[in-house]
Design an enzyme around this catalytic site. Structure first.
Site, short mmCIF file in Angstrom:
data_model
loop_
_atom_site.label_atom_id
_atom_site.label_comp_id
_atom_site.label_asym_id
_atom_site.label_seq_id
_atom_site.Cartn_x
_atom_site.Cartn_y
_atom_site.Cartn_z
N TYR A 65 -8.80 -10.60 4.67
CA TYR A 65 -8.38 -11.70 3.80
C TYR A 65 -8.57 -13.07 4.44
O TYR A 65 -8.62 -14.08 3.74
CB TYR A 65 -6.91 -11.50 3.38
CG TYR A 65 -6.74 -10.27 2.53
CD1 TYR A 65 -7.19 -10.23 1.22
CD2 TYR A 65 -6.14 -9.11 3.04
CE1 TYR A 65 -7.05 -9.10 0.43
CE2 TYR A 65 -5.99 -7.98 2.27
CZ TYR A 65 -6.44 -7.97 0.95
OH TYR A 65 -6.31 -6.84 0.19
N HIS A 107 0.80 -1.24 0.00
CA HIS A 107 0.00 0.00 0.00
C HIS A 107 0.83 1.28 0.00
O HIS A 107 0.73 2.12 0.90
CB HIS A 107 -0.99 -0.01 1.16
CG HIS A 107 -1.89 -1.21 1.15
ND1 HIS A 107 -2.77 -1.49 2.18
CD2 HIS A 107 -2.06 -2.21 0.25
CE1 HIS A 107 -3.42 -2.60 1.91
NE2 HIS A 107 -3.01 -3.06 0.73
N TYR A 133 -13.11 9.19 3.62
CA TYR A 133 -13.64 8.10 2.79
C TYR A 133 -13.78 6.79 3.56
O TYR A 133 -14.08 5.76 2.98
CB TYR A 133 -12.82 7.98 1.50
CG TYR A 133 -13.05 9.20 0.64
CD1 TYR A 133 -14.09 9.24 -0.27
CD2 TYR A 133 -12.31 10.36 0.83
CE1 TYR A 133 -14.36 10.38 -1.01
CE2 TYR A 133 -12.57 11.51 0.11
CZ TYR A 133 -13.60 11.51 -0.81
OH TYR A 133 -13.88 12.66 -1.53
N GLU A 145 -13.40 0.77 -4.43
CA GLU A 145 -14.30 1.92 -4.54
C GLU A 145 -13.86 2.90 -5.62
O GLU A 145 -12.67 3.05 -5.89
CB GLU A 145 -14.36 2.69 -3.22
CG GLU A 145 -14.88 1.91 -2.04
CD GLU A 145 -14.90 2.72 -0.75
OE1 GLU A 145 -15.28 2.16 0.29
OE2 GLU A 145 -14.53 3.93 -0.78
#
Length: 384
Positions: free
Chosen positions: A280, A165, A269, A259
């Site tokens: 997961y 990420h 958000y 999204e």
């Protein structure tokens, strides 16, 4: 019971348990169903695919110079100049921290590149204190096949050895502000909801790296004032809507819940307070997918498609696609066309089925659509 028989029995039990876990995880993934979703249509093969340049392992970002040649980033840290199908390596690229999803990421030209020559890039960097790396934004100029006048504009902290990420995409808006994304670096209960920390954010800067005076968190004690939005998970697609000028972004959900969002000043958000996905291992991250004060996505995928790259189609070369949105899918290895009516997704269609992991999609200055496909390179879509 002999030692051999005991060992065999134990191995059978381990195999059975392993199979049960795999079956559970598979069931959890397959069981994700979005009620009243827009079904995706099969592709209509009214185009051909042409490989513009091959043998680029993970082509992350791409942009075009005024002479029509391309600059392509490869995640391992190589910046290619591509002209007439031949690629050469640009020299003096900064050291890249290549780990997991981190490496050399996005690249864009300044909107007024013809006059000022600035090129903007994001990459994972080990600069600063601490072990590991984090996402960094720079700008530089290109001279005689080498980067020059390199300027550091923003470096996310802290460094970490986590491999997930990093984000990252870059876009300019109509007012000349630069937006770029940094994922939450695997610290989803720490970074995204805290405006005093980097990660899980979309940032807005002036083109020289200074912070706009009207950014939403200016003057708040301890805040990272470059932040424009927060509560983002890992945005790997960002584009300017050519009709409205708004900045759109998509981000990876966990297992489910990718999204598409319209970026609004100071908006939250939701990650990980609100999500449409699960973890997961099949466990619940949040039971909420709607909450006061949290921006709702204009569309979400369930199950995940693992979106990467995004572009609006404005070219007359694709009359059926014009005015709509293209998003790459890493997981399902196709390009997805999302038909729009204003800000609403009203249709979905597969393009380039089984092409491979689509890392990026961009409409070039020639009006053609180009895909960055992992293990292949840059592929051009030519209408019949």
């Amino acid at each position: 019971m002999s030692y051999k028989d005991s060992k065999t029995k134990l191995m059978k039990k381990i195999t059975l348990v392993s199979f049960s876990i795999i079956s559970f995880l598979s069931f959890s993934c397959d069981a994700q169903v979005k009620s009243n979703d827009i079904p995706i249509k099969d592709e209509v093969k009214n185009y051909t695919l042409e490989t513009v340049v091959s043998d680029i392992t993970i082509p992350w970002g791409m942009t075009w110079l005024p002479d029509g040649s391309m600059l392509v980033t490869e995640k391992s840290g190589v910046l290619y100049h591509v002209k007439n199908g031949a690629k050469t390596e640009i020299k003096n690229v900064p050291k890249v921290y290549s780990r997991g999803q981190g490496g050399l990421l996005d690249i864009v030209l300044h909107p007024d590149y013809a006059k000022n020559g600035w090129i903007y890039m994001t990459f994972a960097s080990d600069e600063g204190e601490g072990t590991g790396g984090n996402t960094k934004l720079i700008r530089a100029k290109l001279l005689d096949g080498s980067l020059t006048q390199i300027e550091s504009l923003y470096k996310a902290t802290p460094n970490t050895t986590k491999g997930q990420h990093f984000g990252s995409r870059i876009v300019f808006d109509n007012d000349g502000y630069l937006y770029f994304s940094v994922g939450e670096r695997g610290e989803h209960f720490v970074n995204p909801q805290d405006i005093k920390r980097d990660g899980g954010k979309i940032y807005r800067l002036n083109d020289d790296g200074t912070i706009p005076k009207d950014n939403p968190f200016i003057g708040q004690i301890g805040a990272k004032e470059a932040i424009y939005t927060y509560g983002n998970r890992n945005p790997q697609g960002i584009a300017k809507n050519p009709l409205t000028g708004e900045i759109w972004a998509h981000e990876h959900g966990p297992q489910g819940g990718d999204e598409i969002n319209i970026i609004k000043k100071g908006a939250n958000y939701g990650w990980p307070v609100v999500t449409y996905g699960i973890d997961y291992d099949g466990t619940t991250i949040s039971k909420e997918n709607d909450k006061l004060g949290i921006e709702k996505p204009i569309y979400y995928w369930l199950p995940s498609i693992a979106p990467s790259g995004m572009t609006f189609v404005t070219s007359d070369k694709y009359p059926d696609w014009k005015g709509h949105l293209l998003v790459g899918s890493l997981k399902f290895q196709y390009l997805e066309l999302l038909k729009l009516k204003g800000n609403e997704v009203i249709g979905r269609q597969k393009i380039a089925t089984d092409i491979g992991r689509v890392r990026n999609v961009v409409q070039g200055p020639d009006g053609y659509i180009y895909m960055g496909v992992e293990g292949k390179g840059i592929v051009k879509i030519i209408p019949n």
